[in-house]
Design a protein around this motif. Structure first.
Motif, PDB file in Angstrom:
ATOM      1  N   LEU A  27      77.345  26.827  83.818  1.00  0.00           N
ATOM      2  CA  LEU A  27      75.817  26.152  83.830  1.00  0.00           C
ATOM      3  C   LEU A  27      75.127  27.514  85.144  1.00  0.00           C
ATOM      4  CD1 LEU A  27      76.395  22.818  82.655  1.00  0.00           C
ATOM      5  CD2 LEU A  27      74.577  24.250  81.710  1.00  0.00           C
ATOM      6  N   THR A  28      76.324  27.564  85.884  1.00  0.00           N
ATOM      7  CA  THR A  28      75.938  28.269  86.811  1.00  0.00           C
ATOM      8  C   THR A  28      75.897  30.059  86.857  1.00  0.00           C
ATOM      9  OG1 THR A  28      77.949  28.058  87.682  1.00  0.00           O
ATOM     10  CG2 THR A  28      76.744  26.706  87.921  1.00  0.00           C
ATOM     11  N   GLU A  29      76.615  30.401  85.706  1.00  0.00           N
ATOM     12  CA  GLU A  29      76.560  31.867  86.031  1.00  0.00           C
ATOM     13  C   GLU A  29      75.199  33.002  85.601  1.00  0.00           C
ATOM     14  OE1 GLU A  29      78.806  35.885  86.223  1.00  0.00           O
ATOM     15  OE2 GLU A  29      79.139  33.231  85.900  1.00  0.00           O
ATOM     16  N   ARG A  30      74.685  31.793  84.701  1.00  0.00           N
ATOM     17  CA  ARG A  30      73.344  32.440  84.494  1.00  0.00           C
ATOM     18  C   ARG A  30      72.412  31.215  84.591  1.00  0.00           C
ATOM     19  NH1 ARG A  30      69.985  35.415  79.152  1.00  0.00           N
ATOM     20  NH2 ARG A  30      67.827  35.178  80.388  1.00  0.00           N
ATOM     21  N   ARG A  31      71.811  30.719  85.586  1.00  0.00           N
ATOM     22  CA  ARG A  31      70.932  30.019  86.345  1.00  0.00           C
ATOM     23  C   ARG A  31      70.201  29.214  84.714  1.00  0.00           C
ATOM     24  NH1 ARG A  31      72.162  27.078  90.547  1.00  0.00           N
ATOM     25  NH2 ARG A  31      71.716  25.381  89.024  1.00  0.00           N
ATOM     26  N   GLY A  32      69.413  27.961  84.304  1.00  0.00           N
ATOM     27  CA  GLY A  32      68.695  27.753  83.430  1.00  0.00           C
ATOM     28  C   GLY A  32      69.248  28.185  81.562  1.00  0.00           C
ATOM     29  N   TYR A  33      70.774  28.189  81.988  1.00  0.00           N
ATOM     30  CA  TYR A  33      71.472  28.512  80.211  1.00  0.00           C
ATOM     31  C   TYR A  33      72.460  28.001  80.680  1.00  0.00           C
ATOM     32  CZ  TYR A  33      68.375  32.912  79.611  1.00  0.00           C
ATOM     33  OH  TYR A  33      66.447  32.767  79.892  1.00  0.00           O
ATOM     34  N   LEU A  34      73.045  27.254  79.492  1.00  0.00           N
ATOM     35  CA  LEU A  34      74.166  27.345  78.977  1.00  0.00           C
ATOM     36  C   LEU A  34      74.841  28.307  78.351  1.00  0.00           C
ATOM     37  CD1 LEU A  34      76.609  25.008  78.833  1.00  0.00           C
ATOM     38  CD2 LEU A  34      75.322  24.861  75.897  1.00  0.00           C
ATOM     39  N   ARG A  35      76.280  28.972  78.784  1.00  0.00           N
ATOM     40  CA  ARG A  35      76.660  30.160  78.837  1.00  0.00           C
ATOM     41  C   ARG A  35      77.887  29.869  78.176  1.00  0.00           C
ATOM     42  NH1 ARG A  35      77.417  36.061  82.309  1.00  0.00           N
ATOM     43  NH2 ARG A  35      74.797  35.939  80.744  1.00  0.00           N
ATOM     44  N   LEU A  36      78.498  29.942  76.843  1.00  0.00           N
ATOM     45  CA  LEU A  36      79.415  29.911  76.295  1.00  0.00           C
ATOM     46  C   LEU A  36      80.109  31.492  76.101  1.00  0.00           C
ATOM     47  CD1 LEU A  36      78.785  27.575  73.108  1.00  0.00           C
ATOM     48  CD2 LEU A  36      79.643  27.339  75.346  1.00  0.00           C
ATOM     49  N   TYR A  37      81.518  31.151  76.473  1.00  0.00           N
ATOM     50  CA  TYR A  37      82.729  32.682  76.114  1.00  0.00           C
ATOM     51  C   TYR A  37      83.237  32.456  75.047  1.00  0.00           C
ATOM     52  CZ  TYR A  37      81.636  32.531  80.977  1.00  0.00           C
ATOM     53  OH  TYR A  37      81.030  32.361  82.574  1.00  0.00           O
ATOM     54  N   GLY A  38      83.136  33.739  73.936  1.00  0.00           N
ATOM     55  CA  GLY A  38      83.451  33.361  72.526  1.00  0.00           C
ATOM     56  C   GLY A  38      85.201  33.777  72.851  1.00  0.00           C
ATOM     57  N   ARG A  39      85.434  32.191  72.912  1.00  0.00           N
ATOM     58  CA  ARG A  39      87.072  31.830  72.208  1.00  0.00           C
ATOM     59  C   ARG A  39      87.440  31.665  70.565  1.00  0.00           C
ATOM     60  NH1 ARG A  39      88.605  33.769  76.757  1.00  0.00           N
ATOM     61  NH2 ARG A  39      87.670  32.305  78.766  1.00  0.00           N
ATOM     62  N   GLN A  40      88.601  31.234  70.159  1.00  0.00           N
ATOM     63  CA  GLN A  40      88.869  30.678  68.815  1.00  0.00           C
ATOM     64  C   GLN A  40      88.234  30.656  67.673  1.00  0.00           C
ATOM     65  OE1 GLN A  40      92.707  28.877  69.777  1.00  0.00           O
ATOM     66  NE2 GLN A  40      93.041  30.087  71.073  1.00  0.00           N
ATOM     67  N   SER A  41      88.777  31.043  67.053  1.00  0.00           N
ATOM     68  CA  SER A  41      87.693  30.366  65.082  1.00  0.00           C
ATOM     69  C   SER A  41      87.653  28.927  65.344  1.00  0.00           C
ATOM     70  CB  SER A  41      88.575  30.831  64.406  1.00  0.00           C
ATOM     71  OG  SER A  41      89.417  29.998  64.024  1.00  0.00           O
ATOM     72  N   PRO A  42      85.816  28.810  65.032  1.00  0.00           N
ATOM     73  CA  PRO A  42      85.852  27.649  64.084  1.00  0.00           C
ATOM     74  C   PRO A  42      87.375  25.953  63.883  1.00  0.00           C
ATOM     75  CG  PRO A  42      83.987  28.977  63.540  1.00  0.00           C
ATOM     76  CD  PRO A  42      85.465  29.568  64.010  1.00  0.00           C
TER      77      PRO A  42
END
Length: 546
Positions: free
Chosen positions: A353-368
């Motif tokens: 929540l801090t890497e880009r303020r005002g955004y939730l950044r999700l890092y692509g990980r494993q499959s659903p």
């Protein structure tokens, strides 16, 4: 006129309630299974209105569920207060299906609900549903179901309720292990809680399984180690005899007294979709009035043993109106309380929540559906009719990278509206669906062809759920919403399924997901999330009635 409230008091996935009172304050702890942080604790001052205040199992030393299968993790926590501290007992279940149940039982404690919560003390691994009883003489006793893997039939594997003393100074179990209750003919005896009243030890257990045969049984003894005689009107609470009741699957209960001496029973329940035995909201928490009769046994205040949908409140409390809309702009450094993620105690690998303020950044990980590291942040569905919306910025490089809006139950039950890239190099919108494809988890692709998207524009993704139906929609930039794909079956996102009356233990979650099976951890940015509780389109006549 007496104030009444409508059950459930904790709607949506909030099962296996354990309740305690400290002064004028009430607290309920519920199971969270594979969702992190572990254990939900709600607070109330009137038993009617509840607010989520804490999830105490929040660091690696307390809980690491990476690799735990679906519906494993935190089973049936027990919250109590004694000697100026809160005590929380919980099971971390590592295996669910098959003859074995590999569950590890732990204890943490804290001076207040806010914490700090201690590192765990390992107790035992002989079975699940542990609870801690604090006797009048200052001694502490651990109870749990003892699992018997040798038996071929499921009900016979529930090997009775065992009791052992816990030494709080030495932080270890001591003395002999006593089997104090073998259960009744309903079998599947679990969820023990012990109380002392008028010279009796009262044992409350769940029986009949957590599906549509669920029930609450009580027994009592003059000695803590037994023998225990069964309640003459057993079961004390059940829905198993009446399919018309609004609250089904009633069981797994706990008791609390108000300062005025009134007794209430808190229990799990489920509300199946009309005409089905599918509960997409999961197992919820309800409350019933009870009283102690002249013969010393506990009974429901209204008589009989059926759970009531409308219940008289103990206080002159006005139920809070249901909040119609929750909007999150991700402008804080912490995740909003409504949201959880799956299994891992290392959320920094999943989101920022801090890497880009005002955004939730999700890092692509494993499959659903991965049991290890899955970038999925979501909240519970807690009403039958609702909407969810999010705004996404994502530049996938190929089809192995997807990001979008997901309705998720587990690895073989989800519907996922995702931005990705096709073989021609175009940014497109697709739907990945797994509609109860157990045990394979194979995907379905409901869209005949992907929807082409502009390369630079943010994408708004939305869904509408009404009972058993789910309809996705999308809009580019500030454009108009457009439906995408067919109406999907939301009823499969439920505890039941795969040909079983019940088989899993959580509930539907709505949220944001990113996966990158190339291993490059490509990020996606979400600028907002809205959850709207809609007026149900189902009529009163469609709903189960009590």
């Amino acid at each position: 006129m007496a104030v009444t409230f409508t059950n459930p008091i904790l709607p949506g996935f909030n099962p296996d309630p354990s309740i305690c009172r400290v002064g004028e304050d009430y607290y309920i702890a519920t199971s969270t299974f594979e969702w992190y942080p572990g254990v939900q604790i709600h607070h109330s001052t009137d038993l009617v209105n509840w607010r989520l205040v804490r999830r105490p199992l929040e660091r690696p030393a307390q809980l690491d569920m990476r690799g735990n299968p679906d519906s494993c993790g935190i089973w049936a926590p027990c919250l109590s207060h004694s000697q100026g501290r809160f005590w929380l007992i919980y099971t971390d279940m590592k295996r669910y299906e098959g003859h074995f149940k590999d569950g590890l039982n732990y204890l943490v404690s804290a001076p207040s609900i806010e914490g700090p919560w201690s590192d765990p003390v390992f107790l035992n691994a002989s079975g699940f549903d542990p609870s801690l009883f604090h006797d009048d003489d200052g001694r502490h006793w651990l109870l749990n179901l003892k699992w018997d893997y040798r038996q071929a039939a499921g009900p016979d594997r529930f090997g009775g309720i065992v009791l052992q003393e816990y030494d709080a100074e030495a932080r270890t179990l001591i003395g002999p292990i006593h089997t104090i209750f073998a259960g009744t003919a309903m079998k599947l005896t679990e969820g023990p809680h012990l109380y002392r009243r008028d010279g009796w030890y009262h044992l409350l257990v769940a029986e009949g399984g957590t599906g549509y045969g669920h029930a609450v049984t009580m027994a009592r003894s003059r000695s803590i180690t037994g023998p225990y005689e069964v309640h003459p009107d057993n079961p004390v609470l059940t829905s198993r005899d009446d399919e018309s009741l609004a609250l089904q699957r009633a069981g797994h209960a706990d008791l609390v007294d108000t300062p005025a001496g009134e007794t209430y029973l808190v229990h799990l329940c489920g509300r199946p979709l009309p005409g089905t035995q599918r509960s997409p909201l999961g197992r919820e928490t309800a409350l019933q009035r009870a009283h102690w009769d002249d013969d010393g046994w506990l009974r429901l205040a209204v008589g009989g043993n059926a759970p009531q949908n409308e219940v008289r409140a103990p206080y002159d409390a006005t139920p809070w109106p249901l909040e119609r809309e929750e909007s999150h702009a991700f402008d804080s450094a912490t995740l909003p309380m409504a949201f959880q993620w799956l299994r891992t105690p290392y959320p920094e690998r999943l989101f920022s929540l801090t890497e880009r303020r005002g955004y939730l950044r999700l890092y692509g990980r494993q499959s659903p559906g991965s049991w290890f590291e899955q970038a999925l942040v979501a909240r519970r569905r807690d009403v039958f009719s609702c909407e969810a919306e999010t705004t996404l910025e994502f530049a996938p490089e190929d089809y192995q990278q997807c990001a979008g809006l997901i309705a998720y139950y587990n690895r073989f039950k989800f519907h996922y509206l995702a931005v990705t890239r096709d073989d021609a190099g175009r940014r497109v919108l697709t739907i990945l669906s797994c509609a109860d494809n157990w045990p394979s988890g194979d995907l379905d692709f409901p869209l005949a062809a992907p929807v082409m998207l502009d390369e630079e524009t943010s994408v708004r993704l939305g869904l509408t759920m009404d009972g058993a139906s789910l309809q996705f929609r999308y809009a580019e930039g500030g454009g108009e919403w457009q439906p995408v794909g067919p109406t999907l079956d939301a009823g499969v996102l439920s505890d039941e399924g795969a040909g079983r009356a019940h088989g899993y233990f959580t509930g539907t979650f709505l949220g944001m997901a990113v996966h990158d099976i190339s291993g490059r951890a490509l990020p996606a940015d979400f600028s907002a999330f809205r959850y709207i509780r809609s007026e149900p389109r189902m009529t009163d006549n469609d709903l189960p009635r009590g």
